[in-house]
Scaffold this motif. Structure first.
Motif, PDB file in Angstrom:
ATOM      1  N   TRP A   1     -36.762  10.162  -3.090  1.00  9.08           N
ATOM      2  CA  TRP A   1     -36.121  10.885  -4.196  1.00  9.08           C
ATOM      3  C   TRP A   1     -34.710  11.305  -3.800  1.00  9.08           C
ATOM      4  CZ3 TRP A   1     -34.111  15.797  -4.732  1.00  9.08           C
ATOM      5  CH2 TRP A   1     -33.800  16.191  -6.036  1.00  9.08           C
ATOM      6  N   LEU A   2     -34.552  11.863  -2.600  1.00  6.81           N
ATOM      7  CA  LEU A   2     -33.241  12.310  -2.139  1.00  6.81           C
ATOM      8  C   LEU A   2     -32.280  11.126  -1.990  1.00  6.81           C
ATOM      9  CD1 LEU A   2     -31.586  14.770  -1.330  1.00  6.81           C
ATOM     10  CD2 LEU A   2     -32.417  14.476   1.011  1.00  6.81           C
ATOM     11  N   GLU A   3     -32.787   9.997  -1.497  1.00  5.77           N
ATOM     12  CA  GLU A   3     -31.943   8.796  -1.394  1.00  5.77           C
ATOM     13  C   GLU A   3     -31.445   8.355  -2.771  1.00  5.77           C
ATOM     14  OE1 GLU A   3     -33.703   6.485   2.537  1.00  5.77           O
ATOM     15  OE2 GLU A   3     -34.655   6.142   0.595  1.00  5.77           O
ATOM     16  N   SER A   4     -32.287   8.461  -3.779  1.00  5.63           N
ATOM     17  CA  SER A   4     -31.862   8.058  -5.126  1.00  5.63           C
ATOM     18  C   SER A   4     -30.830   9.021  -5.697  1.00  5.63           C
ATOM     19  CB  SER A   4     -33.066   7.934  -6.058  1.00  5.63           C
ATOM     20  OG  SER A   4     -33.591   9.201  -6.381  1.00  5.63           O
ATOM     21  N   ILE A   5     -30.951  10.299  -5.398  1.00  5.86           N
ATOM     22  CA  ILE A   5     -29.993  11.293  -5.897  1.00  5.86           C
ATOM     23  C   ILE A   5     -28.638  11.128  -5.205  1.00  5.86           C
ATOM     24  CG2 ILE A   5     -29.457  13.782  -5.893  1.00  5.86           C
ATOM     25  CD1 ILE A   5     -31.469  12.964  -8.016  1.00  5.86           C
ATOM     26  N   THR A   6     -28.664  10.937  -3.898  1.00  8.49           N
ATOM     27  CA  THR A   6     -27.413  10.844  -3.131  1.00  8.49           C
ATOM     28  C   THR A   6     -26.840   9.436  -3.122  1.00  8.49           C
ATOM     29  OG1 THR A   6     -28.590  10.407  -1.065  1.00  8.49           O
ATOM     30  CG2 THR A   6     -28.076  12.718  -1.584  1.00  8.49           C
ATOM     31  N   LYS A   7     -27.644   8.462  -3.556  1.00  4.28           N
ATOM     32  CA  LYS A   7     -27.238   7.054  -3.532  1.00  4.28           C
ATOM     33  C   LYS A   7     -26.876   6.602  -2.117  1.00  4.28           C
ATOM     34  CE  LYS A   7     -25.772   7.172  -8.358  1.00  4.28           C
ATOM     35  NZ  LYS A   7     -26.844   7.974  -8.731  1.00  4.28           N
ATOM     36  N   GLN A   8     -27.686   7.061  -1.150  1.00 10.83           N
ATOM     37  CA  GLN A   8     -27.519   6.692   0.258  1.00 10.83           C
ATOM     38  C   GLN A   8     -28.845   6.180   0.819  1.00 10.83           C
ATOM     39  OE1 GLN A   8     -26.077   9.940   2.589  1.00 10.83           O
ATOM     40  NE2 GLN A   8     -24.259  10.221   1.361  1.00 10.83           N
ATOM     41  N   PRO A   9     -29.306   5.021   0.362  1.00  6.81           N
ATOM     42  CA  PRO A   9     -30.578   4.527   0.900  1.00  6.81           C
ATOM     43  C   PRO A   9     -30.442   4.105   2.354  1.00  6.81           C
ATOM     44  CG  PRO A   9     -29.557   2.876  -0.498  1.00  6.81           C
ATOM     45  CD  PRO A   9     -28.705   4.114  -0.591  1.00  6.81           C
ATOM     46  N   TYR A  10     -31.528   4.180   3.056  1.00  4.91           N
ATOM     47  CA  TYR A  10     -31.655   3.700   4.439  1.00  4.91           C
ATOM     48  C   TYR A  10     -30.816   4.482   5.450  1.00  4.91           C
ATOM     49  CZ  TYR A  10     -33.309  -0.031   1.467  1.00  4.91           C
ATOM     50  OH  TYR A  10     -33.948  -0.732   0.481  1.00  4.91           O
ATOM     51  N   SER A  11     -30.473   5.714   5.134  1.00  4.20           N
ATOM     52  CA  SER A  11     -29.792   6.567   6.108  1.00  4.20           C
ATOM     53  C   SER A  11     -30.845   7.221   6.994  1.00  4.20           C
ATOM     54  CB  SER A  11     -29.011   7.682   5.401  1.00  4.20           C
ATOM     55  OG  SER A  11     -27.978   7.167   4.632  1.00  4.20           O
ATOM     56  N   ARG A  12     -30.445   7.621   8.197  1.00  3.59           N
ATOM     57  CA  ARG A  12     -31.349   8.455   9.008  1.00  3.59           C
ATOM     58  C   ARG A  12     -31.576   9.734   8.232  1.00  3.59           C
ATOM     59  NH1 ARG A  12     -28.980   9.441  14.643  1.00  3.59           N
ATOM     60  NH2 ARG A  12     -30.832  10.732  14.755  1.00  3.59           N
ATOM     61  N   THR A  13     -32.791  10.242   8.261  1.00  2.00           N
ATOM     62  CA  THR A  13     -33.098  11.413   7.438  1.00  2.00           C
ATOM     63  C   THR A  13     -32.211  12.605   7.786  1.00  2.00           C
ATOM     64  OG1 THR A  13     -34.932  12.079   8.866  1.00  2.00           O
ATOM     65  CG2 THR A  13     -35.474  10.746   6.942  1.00  2.00           C
ATOM     66  N   CYS A  14     -31.903  12.800   9.071  1.00  2.00           N
ATOM     67  CA  CYS A  14     -31.051  13.944   9.421  1.00  2.00           C
ATOM     68  C   CYS A  14     -29.666  13.789   8.800  1.00  2.00           C
ATOM     69  CB  CYS A  14     -30.975  14.144  10.934  1.00  2.00           C
ATOM     70  SG  CYS A  14     -30.205  12.800  11.841  1.00  2.00           S
ATOM     71  N   HIS A  15     -29.113  12.578   8.741  1.00  2.00           N
ATOM     72  CA  HIS A  15     -27.792  12.357   8.132  1.00  2.00           C
ATOM     73  C   HIS A  15     -27.858  12.484   6.615  1.00  2.00           C
ATOM     74  CE1 HIS A  15     -26.689   9.892  11.924  1.00  2.00           C
ATOM     75  NE2 HIS A  15     -26.472  11.181  12.099  1.00  2.00           N
ATOM     76  N   LEU A  16     -28.943  12.007   6.018  1.00  2.00           N
ATOM     77  CA  LEU A  16     -29.131  12.111   4.581  1.00  2.00           C
ATOM     78  C   LEU A  16     -29.185  13.583   4.160  1.00  2.00           C
ATOM     79  CD1 LEU A  16     -29.843  10.550   1.921  1.00  2.00           C
ATOM     80  CD2 LEU A  16     -32.235  10.840   2.581  1.00  2.00           C
ATOM     81  N   VAL A  17     -29.993  14.363   4.854  1.00  3.58           N
ATOM     82  CA  VAL A  17     -30.143  15.785   4.530  1.00  3.58           C
ATOM     83  C   VAL A  17     -28.842  16.531   4.817  1.00  3.58           C
ATOM     84  CG1 VAL A  17     -31.349  17.916   5.168  1.00  3.58           C
ATOM     85  CG2 VAL A  17     -32.646  15.808   4.777  1.00  3.58           C
ATOM     86  N   THR A  18     -28.207  16.259   5.939  1.00  2.00           N
ATOM     87  CA  THR A  18     -26.958  16.936   6.274  1.00  2.00           C
ATOM     88  C   THR A  18     -25.882  16.623   5.238  1.00  2.00           C
ATOM     89  OG1 THR A  18     -27.483  16.932   8.625  1.00  2.00           O
ATOM     90  CG2 THR A  18     -25.178  17.227   8.047  1.00  2.00           C
ATOM     91  N   GLY A  19     -25.808  15.374   4.803  1.00  2.00           N
ATOM     92  CA  GLY A  19     -24.835  14.998   3.773  1.00  2.00           C
ATOM     93  C   GLY A  19     -25.063  15.766   2.485  1.00  2.00           C
ATOM     94  N   MET A  20     -26.333  15.888   2.084  1.00  6.48           N
ATOM     95  CA  MET A  20     -26.645  16.645   0.876  1.00  6.48           C
ATOM     96  C   MET A  20     -26.324  18.128   1.066  1.00  6.48           C
ATOM     97  SD  MET A  20     -27.513  17.146  -2.133  1.00  6.48           S
ATOM     98  CE  MET A  20     -28.004  15.566  -2.735  1.00  6.48           C
ATOM     99  N   LEU A  21     -26.613  18.669   2.242  1.00  2.18           N
ATOM    100  CA  LEU A  21     -26.289  20.072   2.506  1.00  2.18           C
ATOM    101  C   LEU A  21     -24.780  20.300   2.426  1.00  2.18           C
ATOM    102  CD1 LEU A  21     -28.734  20.917   5.434  1.00  2.18           C
ATOM    103  CD2 LEU A  21     -28.919  21.612   3.028  1.00  2.18           C
TER     104      LEU A  21
END
Length: 176
Positions: free
Chosen positions: A61-81
């Motif tokens: 769900w977070l990947e679809s919102i941020t449009k950043q699929p296949y990121s490391r989860t820590c980078h995905l979450v940090t980017g959203m934060l």
């Protein structure tokens, strides 16, 4: 410090690669996890593990919102934060751990600083995520308690900033 890999983040200065959402989400009881997922419009499959809920439901769900699929989860979450912090105008020029940035976001969002039409448009896009964070915080409040490594880094950072300020002050006096 970003160049040498000491700090990460794109618009904030972030020390460490933890995923504070994961740690917090996984510590919730099953009912609270399912309720949190339902706030995002997800089904929250009953009887599944915390890891399933996080990696198979929340992260996609977070990947679809941020449009950043296949990121490391820590980078995905940090980017959203970082996006959320910028929206809420959290102070940029101080170092944060991912956990302390999340704590500041919760604190800023709770202060109801939504003002302009742009803010309302943004809030509409991310309202579910803010609600999700608020719910998780209500179940188990986030702590801004820094790790020993972050405390050590922060002390060294403050000493460096103080030294730089003294040098600039001395140069200013010399040039006058």
């Amino acid at each position: 410090m970003k160049t040498f890999g000491v700090l990460g983040g794109s618009s904030y200065f972030i020390f460490g690669e933890e995923d504070p959402l994961k740690n917090h989400f996984l510590s919730l009881d099953s009912g609270s996890r399912i309720e949190a997922l339902r706030l995002l419009g997800l089904t929250g499959v009953e009887g599944e593990t915390a890891e399933y809920h996080y990696y198979r439901e929340f992260i996609p769900w977070l990947e679809s919102i941020t449009k950043q699929p296949y990121s490391r989860t820590c980078h995905l979450v940090t980017g959203m934060l970082e996006e959320m912090a910028a929206f809420l105008r959290v102070e940029r020029l101080v170092p944060y751990s991912p956990s302390s940035l999340m704590f500041e976001i919760i604190k800023a969002f709770n202060s109801d600083r939504i003002e302009s039409e742009r803010d309302l448009t943004y809030l509409t896009r991310y309202k579910k995520l803010f609600t999700f964070l608020e719910f998780i915080d209500s179940q188990k409040p986030f702590s801004a308690e820094p790790s020993p490594q972050f405390r050590s880094f922060e002390e060294q950072f403050q000493e460096s900033v103080g030294l730089l300020e003294r040098i600039c002050s001395q140069q200013s006096r010399i040039s006058h």
